[in-house]
Design a protein around this motif. Structure first.
Motif, PDB file in Angstrom:
ATOM      1  N   TYR A  44       0.770  -1.219   0.005  1.00  0.00           N
ATOM      2  CA  TYR A  44       0.217   0.028   0.152  1.00  0.00           C
ATOM      3  C   TYR A  44       0.804   1.306   0.066  1.00  0.00           C
ATOM      4  CZ  TYR A  44      -3.989  -3.094   1.375  1.00  0.00           C
ATOM      5  OH  TYR A  44      -5.068  -3.823   1.112  1.00  0.00           O
ATOM      6  N   ASP A  45       0.673   2.079  -0.924  1.00  0.00           N
ATOM      7  CA  ASP A  45       1.478   3.502  -0.869  1.00  0.00           C
ATOM      8  C   ASP A  45       0.322   4.404  -1.405  1.00  0.00           C
ATOM      9  OD1 ASP A  45       2.908   5.470  -1.366  1.00  0.00           O
ATOM     10  OD2 ASP A  45       4.203   4.649  -2.991  1.00  0.00           O
ATOM     11  N   GLN A  46      -0.530   4.843  -0.089  1.00  0.00           N
ATOM     12  CA  GLN A  46      -1.583   5.848  -0.150  1.00  0.00           C
ATOM     13  C   GLN A  46      -1.437   7.382  -0.154  1.00  0.00           C
ATOM     14  OE1 GLN A  46      -3.581   2.308   2.258  1.00  0.00           O
ATOM     15  NE2 GLN A  46      -3.063   3.993   3.353  1.00  0.00           N
ATOM     16  N   LEU A  62       3.373  -5.113   8.051  1.00  0.00           N
ATOM     17  CA  LEU A  62       5.027  -4.986   7.734  1.00  0.00           C
ATOM     18  C   LEU A  62       5.109  -3.788   6.972  1.00  0.00           C
ATOM     19  CD1 LEU A  62       7.818  -6.293   7.540  1.00  0.00           C
ATOM     20  CD2 LEU A  62       6.724  -7.576   5.398  1.00  0.00           C
ATOM     21  N   PHE A  63       6.289  -2.947   7.084  1.00  0.00           N
ATOM     22  CA  PHE A  63       6.388  -1.653   6.614  1.00  0.00           C
ATOM     23  C   PHE A  63       7.663  -2.256   5.844  1.00  0.00           C
ATOM     24  CE2 PHE A  63       4.028  -0.473  10.320  1.00  0.00           C
ATOM     25  CZ  PHE A  63       3.303   0.496   9.786  1.00  0.00           C
ATOM     26  N   GLU A  64       7.763  -1.322   4.644  1.00  0.00           N
ATOM     27  CA  GLU A  64       8.885  -1.791   3.654  1.00  0.00           C
ATOM     28  C   GLU A  64      10.245  -1.611   4.174  1.00  0.00           C
ATOM     29  OE1 GLU A  64       9.470  -0.510  -1.153  1.00  0.00           O
ATOM     30  OE2 GLU A  64       9.312   1.010   0.440  1.00  0.00           O
ATOM     31  N   GLU A  65      10.446  -0.769   5.221  1.00  0.00           N
ATOM     32  CA  GLU A  65      11.885  -0.910   5.722  1.00  0.00           C
ATOM     33  C   GLU A  65      12.185  -1.905   6.688  1.00  0.00           C
ATOM     34  OE1 GLU A  65       9.439   1.276   8.917  1.00  0.00           O
ATOM     35  OE2 GLU A  65       9.350   1.471   6.693  1.00  0.00           O
ATOM     36  N   GLY A  66      11.159  -2.914   6.776  1.00  0.00           N
ATOM     37  CA  GLY A  66      11.475  -3.998   7.628  1.00  0.00           C
ATOM     38  C   GLY A  66      10.681  -4.143   8.982  1.00  0.00           C
ATOM     39  N   ARG A  67      10.450  -3.020   9.567  1.00  0.00           N
ATOM     40  CA  ARG A  67       9.552  -2.944  10.912  1.00  0.00           C
ATOM     41  C   ARG A  67       8.170  -3.670  10.539  1.00  0.00           C
ATOM     42  NH1 ARG A  67       6.398   1.288  13.566  1.00  0.00           N
ATOM     43  NH2 ARG A  67       6.405   2.272  11.574  1.00  0.00           N
ATOM     44  N   GLU A  68       8.015  -4.714  11.641  1.00  0.00           N
ATOM     45  CA  GLU A  68       6.583  -5.331  11.605  1.00  0.00           C
ATOM     46  C   GLU A  68       5.920  -5.040  12.863  1.00  0.00           C
ATOM     47  OE1 GLU A  68       4.900  -9.448   9.833  1.00  0.00           O
ATOM     48  OE2 GLU A  68       6.421  -9.684  11.311  1.00  0.00           O
ATOM     49  N   HIS A  85       3.349   0.032   3.334  1.00  0.00           N
ATOM     50  CA  HIS A  85       3.255  -1.012   4.175  1.00  0.00           C
ATOM     51  C   HIS A  85       2.309  -2.229   3.442  1.00  0.00           C
ATOM     52  CE1 HIS A  85      -0.320   1.559   4.467  1.00  0.00           C
ATOM     53  NE2 HIS A  85      -0.879   0.547   5.006  1.00  0.00           N
ATOM     54  N   ARG A  86       2.027  -3.220   4.393  1.00  0.00           N
ATOM     55  CA  ARG A  86       1.195  -4.511   3.896  1.00  0.00           C
ATOM     56  C   ARG A  86       0.975  -5.145   4.983  1.00  0.00           C
ATOM     57  NH1 ARG A  86       3.455  -9.300   3.390  1.00  0.00           N
ATOM     58  NH2 ARG A  86       2.518 -10.183   1.363  1.00  0.00           N
ATOM     59  N   VAL A  87      -0.332  -5.660   4.888  1.00  0.00           N
ATOM     60  CA  VAL A  87      -0.879  -6.607   5.887  1.00  0.00           C
ATOM     61  C   VAL A  87      -0.112  -8.086   5.800  1.00  0.00           C
ATOM     62  CG1 VAL A  87      -2.716  -7.686   7.070  1.00  0.00           C
ATOM     63  CG2 VAL A  87      -3.173  -5.665   6.009  1.00  0.00           C
ATOM     64  N   SER A  88       0.766  -8.501   6.747  1.00  0.00           N
ATOM     65  CA  SER A  88       1.636  -9.583   6.645  1.00  0.00           C
ATOM     66  C   SER A  88       0.693 -10.791   7.314  1.00  0.00           C
ATOM     67  CB  SER A  88       3.017  -9.407   7.017  1.00  0.00           C
ATOM     68  OG  SER A  88       2.824  -8.924   8.478  1.00  0.00           O
ATOM     69  N   TRP A  89      -0.430 -10.604   8.262  1.00  0.00           N
ATOM     70  CA  TRP A  89      -0.861 -11.765   8.488  1.00  0.00           C
ATOM     71  C   TRP A  89      -2.413 -11.353   9.470  1.00  0.00           C
ATOM     72  CZ3 TRP A  89      -2.521 -12.729  13.934  1.00  0.00           C
ATOM     73  CH2 TRP A  89      -2.763 -14.174  13.886  1.00  0.00           C
TER      74      TRP A  89
END
Length: 104
Positions: A44-46, A62-68, A85-89
């Motif tokens: 997502y890049d809103q 999960l954020f693109e820089e690696g932080r979850e 960011h994306r929903v990882s779970w």
């Protein structure tokens, strides 16, 4: 008037997105997930900022820089516009009900 926990779909082959209110530069949305995630490689890049809260259930973002970030019932986070960011779970055993507020 409404209830964010009412009228939940019995079958969720896809994540469910429902606008609750749209006015000016604000949009409030109910999202219902059950084991759904953002497709691998998609982000997502809103254009809008997003304040999101887990009303029921559990999820990870999960954020693109690696932080979850793990969110449980009542937890919320503010995601600035263009923070990829994306929903990882999301919990595959029970619905995760999100309240998302998008604003400029």
């Amino acid at each position: 008037m409404g209830n964010i926990l009412a009228d939940l779909p019995q079958c969720l082959p896809n994540e469910c997105f429902e606008d609750i209110v749209t006015a000016g530069h604000v949009r409030i949305e109910r999202i219902i997930s059950k084991g759904h995630t953002t497709a691998e490689g998609d982000w997502y890049d809103q254009e809008e900022h997003e304040w999101v809260m887990v009303v029921r259930g559990r999820a990870r973002i999960l954020f693109e820089e690696g932080r979850e970030v793990t969110l449980a019932e009542g937890d919320y986070i503010n995601i600035p516009a263009h923070q990829r960011h994306r929903v990882s779970w999301t919990d595959p055993e029970a619905e995760t009900i999100w309240l998302a507020v998008f604003y400029r």
